[in-house]
Each structure stands twice: as C-alpha cells, then as structure tokens.
Scaffold this motif. Sequence first.
Motif, PDB file in Angstrom:
ATOM      1  N   ARG A   1     -17.045  35.303  37.980  1.00 55.44           N
ATOM      2  CA  ARG A   1     -18.330  34.220  37.903  1.00 55.44           C
ATOM      3  C   ARG A   1     -18.090  33.515  36.953  1.00 55.44           C
TER       4      ARG A   1
ATOM      5  N   GLN B   1     -30.791  39.651  34.634  1.00 54.23           N
ATOM      6  CA  GLN B   1     -30.288  39.810  35.935  1.00 54.23           C
ATOM      7  C   GLN B   1     -30.921  38.808  36.882  1.00 54.23           C
TER       8      GLN B   1
ATOM      9  N   ARG C   1     -20.813  42.634  33.554  1.00 52.61           N
ATOM     10  CA  ARG C   1     -20.981  43.589  34.452  1.00 52.61           C
ATOM     11  C   ARG C   1     -22.246  44.444  34.085  1.00 52.61           C
TER      12      ARG C   1
ATOM     13  N   PRO D   1     -21.223  35.721  32.241  1.00 57.83           N
ATOM     14  CA  PRO D   1     -21.669  36.571  33.354  1.00 57.83           C
ATOM     15  C   PRO D   1     -20.968  37.990  32.851  1.00 57.83           C
TER      16      PRO D   1
ATOM     17  N   ASP E   1     -17.335  38.749  32.857  1.00 60.76           N
ATOM     18  CA  ASP E   1     -17.040  39.093  34.467  1.00 60.76           C
ATOM     19  C   ASP E   1     -16.230  37.944  34.771  1.00 60.76           C
TER      20      ASP E   1
ATOM     21  N   GLY F   1     -26.459  38.187  39.514  1.00 65.63           N
ATOM     22  CA  GLY F   1     -25.691  39.287  38.768  1.00 65.63           C
ATOM     23  C   GLY F   1     -26.488  39.535  37.307  1.00 65.63           C
ATOM     24  N   TRP F   2     -25.557  40.304  36.511  1.00 60.88           N
ATOM     25  CA  TRP F   2     -26.145  40.178  34.989  1.00 60.88           C
ATOM     26  C   TRP F   2     -25.424  39.283  34.093  1.00 60.88           C
TER      27      TRP F   2
END
Length: 141
Positions: free
Chosen positions: A121, A14, A140, A138, A118, A86-87
Amino acid sequence: MAPSAFLTPPDRIQRDDVTVMQQTTVDDLPHIQALWPSFEKLVGLRGRKMYARVDLQLNAYTACTPLHADDDPGSLGLELGTLAGGWYLRGRLTGEPPGLYAQIPAGIDELRAAMPRDEARSLVEFYRRHDQVELWLPIRP
C-alpha cells in the motif's frame, strides 16, 4: 536521538477503503507544486477532504479527494481510484504552510524508522486543515 517531527507520538489507526477522484504526477517537489493548484481548482475545496497517495516504487504522487454522489470525474478529466484501507501508523504535523509542507519528508522518514511498512500500500498524506497534515504509514496488523 534526533528531535521528532511530531508534537505527539504517532498512533495506530485503522481505515476503510475510500473511493476517490484522483490525479497523478511524478513524486518530486516541482511536479507536486504544479499538481495541487489545478487539482483543487477542478474539484473545489468546499466540503472536500484532501489526500495524497505516495507510491515509492512507481515514484508517483496522487492527489485525491473522496467521491461525492454528484461528482463526475470523467468530465473533470480525473480518474477514479481507491484510498486503501487497513492499518496505518499516523503522525501529525502542525505549522503554517509552506514550512508545514517542508516537514513532510522528515515525518515520513521518522515513521518508516519506527515500524516496517506494508509495501503493498501507498503512504498517505491527509490534509486535515491548512495548518495540519497527517502522515499515514501503511503497516500490517
């Protein structure tokens, strides 16, 4: 099963948003190879972390480096941007350039096959050392 591009299994990380100076080109090898030397000359390598964002929808490749307090991106002809937090699913590539760079497409394909991306991103390449590149897909949470 095809051999992995990575020496160790990908892991989840993250990250926080990071403000960067950046320069964008078309996401193809000749444009990327032309971008990096000029970008590195503009910003210098000493004390810098180097990243690239890959926007698959826009076919754009953006070289970037975190903004330092004394940087003036405008005078360098660079834009400000954000390396999105983000993750991510992270895979680590190792080897000597240019062979190391030739592993990037297979590494990205392997990460994309492992987990849904994701789409909001960009993919990230982190040039950790001259012989190590981290690929961040990227995902979620």
